[in-house]
Scaffold this active site. Structure first.
Site, mmCIF file in Angstrom:
data_model
loop_
_atom_site.group_PDB
_atom_site.id
_atom_site.type_symbol
_atom_site.label_atom_id
_atom_site.label_comp_id
_atom_site.label_asym_id
_atom_site.label_seq_id
_atom_site.Cartn_x
_atom_site.Cartn_y
_atom_site.Cartn_z
ATOM 1 N N ASP A 1 -59.437 -30.581 -55.372
ATOM 2 C CA ASP A 1 -59.149 -29.604 -56.422
ATOM 3 C C ASP A 1 -60.356 -29.417 -57.315
ATOM 4 O O ASP A 1 -61.027 -30.401 -57.678
ATOM 5 C CB ASP A 1 -57.980 -30.073 -57.307
ATOM 6 N N ARG B 1 -55.209 -31.543 -42.825
ATOM 7 C CA ARG B 1 -54.146 -31.106 -43.732
ATOM 8 C C ARG B 1 -53.502 -29.838 -43.190
ATOM 9 O O ARG B 1 -54.164 -28.908 -42.762
ATOM 10 C CB ARG B 1 -54.711 -30.846 -45.129
ATOM 11 N N ASP C 1 -56.623 -33.940 -50.442
ATOM 12 C CA ASP C 1 -56.403 -32.928 -51.469
ATOM 13 C C ASP C 1 -57.681 -32.835 -52.287
ATOM 14 O O ASP C 1 -58.109 -33.827 -52.874
ATOM 15 C CB ASP C 1 -55.222 -33.330 -52.356
ATOM 16 N N ARG D 1 -50.262 -35.899 -48.562
ATOM 17 C CA ARG D 1 -51.346 -35.097 -47.995
ATOM 18 C C ARG D 1 -52.465 -35.994 -47.504
ATOM 19 O O ARG D 1 -52.757 -37.019 -48.107
ATOM 20 C CB ARG D 1 -51.869 -34.083 -49.007
#
Length: 165
Positions: free
Chosen positions: A100, A85, A98, A95
């Site tokens: 989170d 990334r 990712d 992307r």
């Protein structure tokens, strides 16, 4: 060392999306500071906000970690960079990986670069559905509602989500 429970979302819409998510989750466990306690199903999901891009693969993992929220975030950032990334040129855009932090214990945190619980989690079917796979009874520490309630009352029908077979 104190142990914490965190829920981490994984998503990808570039390259081998499923493998990117699985590798990202494995890297979390491979760090030696986090243990995977549960993994949701994997889902193919339509893009949200920035629609002119390929569909995503998404999942959520429940981990037990000794890392504080900021250190965990830095660890996840490293994993994303190692996955290939680069800096995002389009907000909510494509992307390769990712990761989170969605929830971290019952922590409510709003600092530059990190907000817990994730500020858009209650509006995202691709987050709520996999969270409910793991534990629909978890209470959102700000909204004071369980995850199943939030999923059942989501009002955006444009978010398509299909379980991987």
């Amino acid at each position: 060392m104190e142990k914490h429970t965190a829920y981490i979302s994984a998503g990808s819409n570039i390259g081998d999306k499923l493998l990117n998510c699985k590798n990202g989750i494995s890297a979390l466990a491979g760090s030696g500071t986090s243990v995977i306690k549960a993994l949701s199903n994997f889902y193919k999901t339509s893009p949200v906000d920035f629609k002119a891009q390929d569909w995503f693969v998404n999942a959520v993992v429940k981990i037990e970690t000794e890392l504080g929220p900021s250190v965990l975030l830095n660890e996840m950032f490293s994993i994303q960079v190692r996955a290939g990334r680069t800096s995002d040129t389009v907000r909510f855009g494509p992307r390769v990986l990712d990761l989170d932090i969605i929830l971290y214990d019952d922590v409510v945190l709003d600092s530059p670069g990190l907000t817990i619980p994730h500020p858009r989690m209650h509006k995202r079917r691709f987050v709520l559905k996999p969270l409910c796979d793991i534990d629909p009874t978890v209470i959102h520490p700000v909204l004071k509602r369980d995850l199943k309630y939030l999923l059942d009352n989501l009002d955006d029908d444009e978010q398509t989500i299909i379980q991987y077979s």
